[in-house]
Motif scaffolding. Structure first.
Motif, PDB file in Angstrom:
ATOM      1  N   ASP A  19       1.004  -1.257  -0.097  1.00 26.71           N
ATOM      2  CA  ASP A  19      -0.443  -0.407  -0.335  1.00 26.71           C
ATOM      3  C   ASP A  19       0.815   1.555  -0.004  1.00 26.71           C
ATOM      4  O   ASP A  19       0.558   2.290  -0.216  1.00 26.71           O
TER       5      ASP A  19
ATOM      6  N   GLN B 190       2.361   1.347  -3.697  1.00 27.86           N
ATOM      7  CA  GLN B 190       1.214   1.944  -4.932  1.00 27.86           C
ATOM      8  C   GLN B 190       0.827   3.306  -4.066  1.00 27.86           C
ATOM      9  O   GLN B 190       0.157   3.631  -5.530  1.00 27.86           O
TER      10      GLN B 190
ATOM     11  N   SER C 282       2.812   3.863  -7.467  1.00 25.49           N
ATOM     12  CA  SER C 282       2.851   2.891  -8.457  1.00 25.49           C
ATOM     13  C   SER C 282       2.777   1.584  -9.261  1.00 25.49           C
ATOM     14  O   SER C 282       3.688   1.219  -9.855  1.00 25.49           O
TER      15      SER C 282
ATOM     16  N   GLU D 211       9.403  -1.283  -8.207  1.00 23.38           N
ATOM     17  CA  GLU D 211       8.368  -2.430  -8.434  1.00 23.38           C
ATOM     18  C   GLU D 211       9.316  -3.502  -7.462  1.00 23.38           C
ATOM     19  O   GLU D 211       9.788  -4.538  -8.212  1.00 23.38           O
TER      20      GLU D 211
ATOM     21  N   ILE E 178       3.532  -5.474  -5.723  1.00 23.78           N
ATOM     22  CA  ILE E 178       3.195  -4.738  -6.539  1.00 23.78           C
ATOM     23  C   ILE E 178       3.174  -5.386  -8.125  1.00 23.78           C
ATOM     24  O   ILE E 178       1.427  -5.727  -8.955  1.00 23.78           O
TER      25      ILE E 178
ATOM     26  N   ARG F 299      -0.853  -6.639 -10.160  1.00 27.21           N
ATOM     27  CA  ARG F 299      -1.249  -6.801 -11.122  1.00 27.21           C
ATOM     28  C   ARG F 299      -1.430  -8.067 -11.515  1.00 27.21           C
ATOM     29  O   ARG F 299      -2.321  -7.749 -12.214  1.00 27.21           O
TER      30      ARG F 299
END
Length: 240
Positions: free
Chosen positions: A177, A180, A184, A192, A196, A200
């Protein structure tokens, strides 16, 4: 089995594991140093120490997604306060969240700000439990501050400090979180993390529940292995 094979042979996923490992080492390592240092400063009672301790603990009480969005505004190169505090004129500082070389550090700084108080709290509990007679004996023997710290303070606090590192390592591996809310996973997959990637795969247009579940089990195995190393070392410290 094919899902596991695809994951282990995917070079991009190995890159995301490297990002996660780098994030865990940087954030947990610096949190440990900062938290322990703050605990040493606050171990002695002084006027207003209770209020200062409470204020320091506020970040860890906030929701990570809220903290991420809050710091996203702080990092804004146009009106954010972070560059201003570093001495940059408005609009002249770097765009931390848009730079591939700075984005990971931006996330690490926020994580340190949020969770160093947690390490500090556990270290304060350990420091308060150290008997005063140990320091009195060291003072009588004319031991210097480094010897006192290395032989008395650190060994006595080590079990609680290691527990703090264990919990923070587990949480850092699962961080979602906060990242993100900040980046993101960008820019260019520089931040990344595996969590994450899991999001996805499972939700963002792919809905690949099989592969995402396999990746989640791989993360579980890694966290379990790292936790066992910590617990084994913690037991050795207790035996000493």
């Amino acid at each position: 089995l094919q899902n596991y094979s695809d994951i282990l042979n995917d070079p991009e996923l190995w890159l995301y594991f490297q990002n996660t490992g780098r994030y865990v080492v940087l954030s947990v390592g610096l949190q440990t140093v900062m938290g322990f240092a703050m605990a040493l400063l606050l171990r002695r009672q002084f006027k207003g120490s209770g209020l200062i301790t409470t204020l320091i603990l506020i970040p860890m009480m906030c929701s990570p997604i809220v903290v991420g969005l809050f710091w996203k505004l702080m990092y804004n190169p146009g009106f954010g306060l972070f560059n201003f505090l570093l001495g940059y004129a408005p609009g002249k500082g770097p765009d931390w969240l848009a730079s591939q070389s700075l984005a990971m550090w931006a996330v690490v700084i926020v994580d340190i700000w949020m969770w160093s108080p947690y390490v500090m709290l556990l270290c304060l509990a350990g420091l308060s439990a150290i008997p005063d007679y140990l320091y009195e004996a060291a003072e009588i023997d004319r031991a210097n501050w480094f010897y006192t710290f290395w032989r008395i303070t650190l060994p006595q606090v080590a079990p609680l400090l290691l527990i703090a590192v264990l919990f923070r390592t587990i949480e850092a591996f699962k961080t979602f979180d906060l990242v993100q809310g900040l980046t993101s996973g960008g820019p260019g997959h520089a931040t990344e993390l595996v969590a994450i990637t899991l999001f996805r795969l499972a939700f963002e247009g792919q809905f690949n529940t099989g592969k995402s579940s396999a990746l989640a089990y791989i993360v579980l195995v890694i966290i379990t292995g790292v936790s066992n190393v910590y617990v084994k070392y913690l037991n050795q410290i207790k035996e000493r």
